[in-house]
Design a protein around this motif. Structure first.
Motif, PDB file in Angstrom:
ATOM      1  N   ALA A 236      11.045   7.931   0.475  1.00 14.43           N
ATOM      2  CA  ALA A 236      11.935   9.055   0.146  1.00 14.43           C
ATOM      3  C   ALA A 236      13.401   8.645   0.261  1.00 14.43           C
ATOM      4  O   ALA A 236      14.232   8.993  -0.574  1.00 14.43           O
ATOM      5  CB  ALA A 236      11.643  10.243   1.058  1.00 14.43           C
ATOM      6  N   GLY A 237      13.709   7.895   1.300  1.00 11.18           N
ATOM      7  CA  GLY A 237      15.108   7.581   1.570  1.00 11.18           C
ATOM      8  C   GLY A 237      15.705   6.508   0.681  1.00 11.18           C
ATOM      9  O   GLY A 237      16.928   6.458   0.499  1.00 11.18           O
TER      10      GLY A 237
ATOM     11  N   ILE B  29       2.450  13.437   2.730  1.00 11.30           N
ATOM     12  CA  ILE B  29       3.908  13.341   2.593  1.00 11.30           C
ATOM     13  C   ILE B  29       4.244  12.381   1.447  1.00 11.30           C
ATOM     14  O   ILE B  29       5.102  12.653   0.604  1.00 11.30           O
ATOM     15  CB  ILE B  29       4.573  12.864   3.900  1.00 11.30           C
ATOM     16  CG1 ILE B  29       4.353  13.881   5.022  1.00 11.30           C
ATOM     17  CG2 ILE B  29       6.055  12.567   3.680  1.00 11.30           C
ATOM     18  CD1 ILE B  29       5.218  15.097   5.017  1.00 11.30           C
ATOM     19  N   GLY B  30       3.533  11.265   1.384  1.00 10.65           N
ATOM     20  CA  GLY B  30       3.738  10.323   0.274  1.00 10.65           C
ATOM     21  C   GLY B  30       3.432  10.978  -1.053  1.00 10.65           C
ATOM     22  O   GLY B  30       4.159  10.796  -2.041  1.00 10.65           O
ATOM     23  N   LEU B  31       2.361  11.757  -1.091  1.00  9.52           N
ATOM     24  CA  LEU B  31       2.011  12.480  -2.321  1.00  9.52           C
ATOM     25  C   LEU B  31       3.144  13.428  -2.723  1.00  9.52           C
ATOM     26  O   LEU B  31       3.516  13.504  -3.899  1.00  9.52           O
ATOM     27  CB  LEU B  31       0.708  13.242  -2.094  1.00  9.52           C
ATOM     28  CG  LEU B  31       0.127  14.056  -3.248  1.00  9.52           C
ATOM     29  CD1 LEU B  31      -1.400  14.071  -3.174  1.00  9.52           C
ATOM     30  CD2 LEU B  31       0.637  15.491  -3.277  1.00  9.52           C
ATOM     31  N   GLY B  32       3.697  14.118  -1.752  1.00 10.68           N
ATOM     32  CA  GLY B  32       4.807  15.025  -2.055  1.00 10.68           C
ATOM     33  C   GLY B  32       6.014  14.274  -2.601  1.00 10.68           C
ATOM     34  O   GLY B  32       6.675  14.733  -3.542  1.00 10.68           O
ATOM     35  N   ILE B  33       6.287  13.110  -2.038  1.00 10.75           N
ATOM     36  CA  ILE B  33       7.423  12.309  -2.516  1.00 10.75           C
ATOM     37  C   ILE B  33       7.176  11.883  -3.961  1.00 10.75           C
ATOM     38  O   ILE B  33       8.058  12.003  -4.826  1.00 10.75           O
ATOM     39  CB  ILE B  33       7.636  11.082  -1.597  1.00 10.75           C
ATOM     40  CG1 ILE B  33       8.069  11.541  -0.203  1.00 10.75           C
ATOM     41  CG2 ILE B  33       8.679  10.139  -2.184  1.00 10.75           C
ATOM     42  CD1 ILE B  33       7.926  10.466   0.875  1.00 10.75           C
ATOM     43  N   GLY B  34       5.972  11.403  -4.233  1.00  8.37           N
ATOM     44  CA  GLY B  34       5.635  11.002  -5.606  1.00  8.37           C
ATOM     45  C   GLY B  34       5.754  12.174  -6.575  1.00  8.37           C
ATOM     46  O   GLY B  34       6.308  12.034  -7.672  1.00  8.37           O
ATOM     47  N   ALA B  35       5.250  13.333  -6.164  1.00 10.13           N
ATOM     48  CA  ALA B  35       5.324  14.512  -7.030  1.00 10.13           C
ATOM     49  C   ALA B  35       6.774  14.913  -7.274  1.00 10.13           C
ATOM     50  O   ALA B  35       7.147  15.320  -8.384  1.00 10.13           O
ATOM     51  CB  ALA B  35       4.536  15.666  -6.403  1.00 10.13           C
ATOM     52  N   SER B  36       7.608  14.762  -6.249  1.00 12.82           N
ATOM     53  CA  SER B  36       9.021  15.150  -6.403  1.00 12.82           C
ATOM     54  C   SER B  36       9.732  14.242  -7.407  1.00 12.82           C
ATOM     55  O   SER B  36      10.664  14.671  -8.093  1.00 12.82           O
ATOM     56  CB  SER B  36       9.744  15.121  -5.049  1.00 12.82           C
ATOM     57  OG  SER B  36      10.124  13.807  -4.683  1.00 12.82           O
TER      58      SER B  36
ATOM     59  N   ASP C   4       6.845   5.243   6.989  1.00 13.46           N
ATOM     60  CA  ASP C   4       7.119   4.421   5.795  1.00 13.46           C
ATOM     61  C   ASP C   4       7.415   5.320   4.597  1.00 13.46           C
ATOM     62  O   ASP C   4       8.325   5.038   3.812  1.00 13.46           O
ATOM     63  CB  ASP C   4       5.923   3.507   5.506  1.00 13.46           C
ATOM     64  CG  ASP C   4       6.152   2.631   4.281  1.00 13.46           C
ATOM     65  OD1 ASP C   4       7.244   2.040   4.171  1.00 13.46           O
ATOM     66  OD2 ASP C   4       5.245   2.528   3.439  1.00 13.46           O
ATOM     67  N   GLN C   5       6.657   6.384   4.453  1.00 14.29           N
ATOM     68  CA  GLN C   5       6.877   7.295   3.331  1.00 14.29           C
ATOM     69  C   GLN C   5       8.209   8.025   3.484  1.00 14.29           C
ATOM     70  O   GLN C   5       9.001   8.132   2.552  1.00 14.29           O
ATOM     71  CB  GLN C   5       5.731   8.316   3.234  1.00 14.29           C
ATOM     72  CG  GLN C   5       4.360   7.688   3.024  1.00 14.29           C
ATOM     73  CD  GLN C   5       4.257   6.900   1.735  1.00 14.29           C
ATOM     74  OE1 GLN C   5       4.890   7.232   0.743  1.00 14.29           O
ATOM     75  NE2 GLN C   5       3.460   5.848   1.739  1.00 14.29           N
TER      76      GLN C   5
ATOM     77  N   GLY D 209       0.794  -1.234   0.000  1.00 15.84           N
ATOM     78  CA  GLY D 209       0.000   0.000   0.000  1.00 15.84           C
ATOM     79  C   GLY D 209       0.823   1.280   0.000  1.00 15.84           C
ATOM     80  O   GLY D 209       0.290   2.362  -0.261  1.00 15.84           O
ATOM     81  N   GLY D 210       2.102   1.181   0.291  1.00 14.93           N
ATOM     82  CA  GLY D 210       2.939   2.381   0.390  1.00 14.93           C
ATOM     83  C   GLY D 210       3.055   3.150  -0.905  1.00 14.93           C
ATOM     84  O   GLY D 210       3.348   4.351  -0.911  1.00 14.93           O
ATOM     85  N   GLN D 211       2.804   2.460  -2.032  1.00 17.43           N
ATOM     86  CA  GLN D 211       2.910   3.128  -3.330  1.00 17.43           C
ATOM     87  C   GLN D 211       1.677   3.967  -3.662  1.00 17.43           C
ATOM     88  O   GLN D 211       1.731   4.789  -4.582  1.00 17.43           O
ATOM     89  CB  GLN D 211       3.137   2.086  -4.445  1.00 17.43           C
ATOM     90  CG  GLN D 211       1.914   1.245  -4.821  1.00 17.43           C
ATOM     91  CD  GLN D 211       1.695   0.052  -3.897  1.00 17.43           C
ATOM     92  OE1 GLN D 211       2.280  -0.022  -2.824  1.00 17.43           O
ATOM     93  NE2 GLN D 211       0.856  -0.881  -4.305  1.00 17.43           N
TER      94      GLN D 211
END
Lengths: 368, 325
Positions: free
Chosen positions: B98-99, B64-71, B92-93, A145-147
């Motif tokens: 990110a890491g 935060i996950g959305l921001g990582i994907g956008a980046s 996790d994000q 789900g992390g994706q």
């Protein structure tokens, strides 16, 4: 070297005959003969690539996990066959099929499995972490789900840049109970993002059946209603149906910038991963039933034979070539070198790999 | 050279980078209409509009996950966490995605994201809102962490972080938001990984970061006035990358080291700094290295006790005198 059975085995003839009711859908009817053959060829390549992977795994050359996509090919094939240059995809760890569908080579995919420097991630990612950003494929992610939030961010970026595109985030049926997925659903709907969440429902989150894992209002996709999102359910054994219904979601993303949840019913023939002996949670008969009667690759083959797009001879040739390609990839993966010890500390930081007068970092960043 | 607050310095950094690069987006809870929970982003919505300054729901893992994907697609999100303590629901994000994305993709994908917000104790809000996760996060290769202590450093480090092509986590301190200092009018950055000698001295090196720098400077003044001791204060500014050479140069000069941080002692940043000094400057030391950290317990609510749990000036002075004995 013994070859696996060709796909056109006699069992396939036992399938209920009859064309797909979605064959005449405009998105399918408009396909040229060459496009249909190409789509079948890609599905066959995914099947043979992974069957080759099993043998390499059994030889002890693939470490870690190996989550096979065998049985689920029509999902990646049907959805990805519709995508254009501003459409992006991201998925979980069962990611080989998606990689081959976007055009990754068998060599780089196989070499990644055996941890070679010639692999798509130079031996740093492994089976669960394929990437091909040049082909709009953003992984290959290991945590269930992390994706989903990442994919939502890709859709956000597409919209921010004013492009007519989308992102398809694939996940399994187990992922729908992860908080990150619900947060992604909410953001995608709240911000009208061109997003398609594809739930590849193969019935089991690892060894736990859907009945034992998930409370839902009739189907998993219907949870979308809680987020004011459109949804649909799809028979994932029929690639024509996958294409027809995904095309509607893509239109919604492209024309209205609105998200959709698609639940695609599918089935995996092997365990959750190769580490799963697959003896505790389902009957062998169930697997046989799907293999014999609903196999998506055989079903499409039969469809194209009926349409006289394929001939048995051409089908045999396609399958033999796919097997030969997988054999060659296995040799390539065997003969490729490992990454070096020095490679372990590369690709951690962009600024470190490109350090110069313009980079913003100094000091020690890799520690002894 | 204007005298502005730490808060204004952060805001100026974001405003200048928003103007410089149209891919920069500010995103977080209450950053737009509300003008920021701590008013750091005040006025930015009015100036840049809702496309650039985006309010999010309370949904850290999601946004935060959305921001990582956008980046990954080239957007340069500057995400505000109302408290770094809230990063734990997005771990996790922040860590896995990110890491690791650059590494696991063999260098094919970058993640130029900035996550910023306060990470400090001392505000009487109890254990859940008082975490200082710089050591936890800096222990992950792939992640960068900076902890500015002054308005000059806050602006320069945040601008560098926004221009950096890797994930940079900026840990601020609500107690410092009103502190004022000189900040140049012209464009500048403080490169990541460059420590700053905030006070020059000859008898003892104090290494600190974040608000512990301010505490250490006050202690250094007392040590000079009341004990005639000349103290050098090295402000790390950046945890990872770490400016090892500036730390070592100072210790080679003073031959004594006291390490001060607001983290709890176990596996704190200063555990790494102590290891560095003993491994590369052991023969230079005239005394064992000492540390002053927060008292090792979840953050206490009681304000009077919390002030004692954190490193205070008296404790730093006492410990410094032990190193000098």
């Amino acid at each position: 070297m013994a070859k696996p059975a060709v796909l056109t085995h006699p069992e396939s003839l036992k399938r209920p005959a009859g064309p797909s009711e979605y064959a005449k859908d405009p998105v399918n009817a408009s396909m040229t003969k060459a496009e249909k053959i190409a789509l079948y060829t890609k599905m066959a390549r995914i099947r043979h690539f992974e069957q080759r992977c099993i043998r390499i795994y059994q030889q002890g050359k693939i470490g870690g996990f190996l989550h096979l996509y065998v049985g689920q090919e029509a999902v990646a094939a049907g959805t990805i066959s519709l995508l254009g240059k501003n459409d992006h995809i991201i998925t979980g760890y069962r990611d080989h099929g998606h990689g081959l569908m976007v055009g990754m080579g068998m060599n780089e995919c196989m070499a990644e499995l055996t941890g070679r420097v010639t692999g798509c991630s130079q031996g740093k990612g492994g089976s669960m972490h394929y990437f091909a950003p040049d082909k709009n494929y953003w992984g290959g992610h290991g945590i269930v789900g992390g994706q989903a939030p990442l994919g939502t961010g890709l859709a956000y970026a597409v919209k921010y840049m004013g492009l007519k595109g989308s992102c398809l985030a694939y996940m399994g049926d187990g992922a729908v109970n992860q908080g990150a997925v619900h947060e992604a659903y909410n953001l995608a709907s709240l911000w009208d993002l061109p997003m398609i969440f594809v739930v590849e429902n193969n019935g089991y989150s690892m060894g736990t059946s859907q009945e034992r894992s998930t409370a839902h209002p009739g189907c998993l996709a219907k949870r979308a209603e809680g987020y004011n999102m459109a949804w649909d359910v799809i028979n994932g054994h029929d690639v024509y149906e996958v294409r027809a219904k995904t095309a509607l979601a893509l239109k919604r993303a492209h024309e209205e910038s609105k998200p959709t949840v698609l639940e695609i019913f599918t089935y995996r023939y092997f365990g959750h991963s190769m580490a799963d002996p697959d003896k505790t949670y389902r009957d062998k008969e169930e697997i046989k039933e799907y293999r014999d009667k609903k196999d998506p690759v055989l079903a499409f083959e039969q469809e194209l034979l009926r349409e006289k797009v394929l001939t048995p001879e051409l089908s045999l040739k396609i399958n033999e070539e796919a097997m030969a390609e997988a054999d060659k990839a296995a040799v390539f993966a065997d003969e490729s070198p490992d990454p070096t010890v020095a490679d372990i500390t590369k690709h951690i930081y962009w600024e470190e790999d490109n350090r110069g007068p313009d980079t913003t970092s100094r000091g020690t960043i890799i520690f002894e | 050279m204007a005298v502005i607050s730490y808060r204004e310095a952060l805001r100026a950094a974001m405003r200048e980078e928003l103007k410089r690069d149209d891919k920069v987006v500010i995103m977080g809870e209450e950053v737009a209409q509300f003008n920021g929970a701590y008013k750091v982003t005040e006025g930015l919505l009015k100036e840049f509009g809702p496309k650039r300054i985006v309010d999010t729901p309370i949904s850290e893992a999601g946004f935060i996950g959305l921001g990582i994907g956008a980046s990954m697609l080239g957007i340069r999100p500057v995400m505000e966490l109302m408290f770094w303590s809230f990063s734990y629901v997005a771990f996790d994000q922040i860590v896995n995605n990110a890491g690791n994305i650059r590494y696991m993709s063999g260098g094919l994908i970058n993640c130029p994201i900035v996550i910023r917000g306060p990470a400090n104790g001392g505000t009487n809000v109890g254990a859940t809102h008082s975490h200082t996760p710089e050591a936890i996060l800096a222990s992950h290769p792939g992640i960068k962490v900076v902890c500015p202590a002054t308005p000059y450093d806050a602006k320069g480090l945040l601008k560098a972080a926004i221009r950096d092509n890797d994930p940079v986590y900026v840990m601020e301190n609500t107690i410092l938001y009103n502190d004022k200092g000189e900040v140049p009018d012209e464009d500048y950055i403080v490169p990541l990984g460059v420590a700053d000698v905030k006070r020059v001295g000859t008898d003892l090196t104090i290494v600190a970061h974040g608000r512990a720098v301010i505490t250490s400077l006050k202690a250094a003044e007392i040590l000079e006035q009341e004990h005639g001791v000349s103290v050098e204060v090295v402000d790390l500014r950046s945890i990872r990358p770490l400016d090892e050479e500036t730390i070592l140069a100072s210790v080679r000069k003073t031959h004594r080291a006291l390490l001060v941080e607001e983290n709890k002692p176990f596996c704190g940043v200063d555990a790494q700094v102590a290891y560095l000094i003993q491994s590369r400057a052991f023969d230079e030391l005239d005394a064992p290295i000492h540390r002053v950290s927060s008292i090792d317990a979840p953050q206490i609510y009681c304000k009077r006790m919390e002030d004692q749990q954190l490193p205070d000036v008296n404790r730093v002075v006492r410990e410094a005198l032990k190193v000098l004995a």
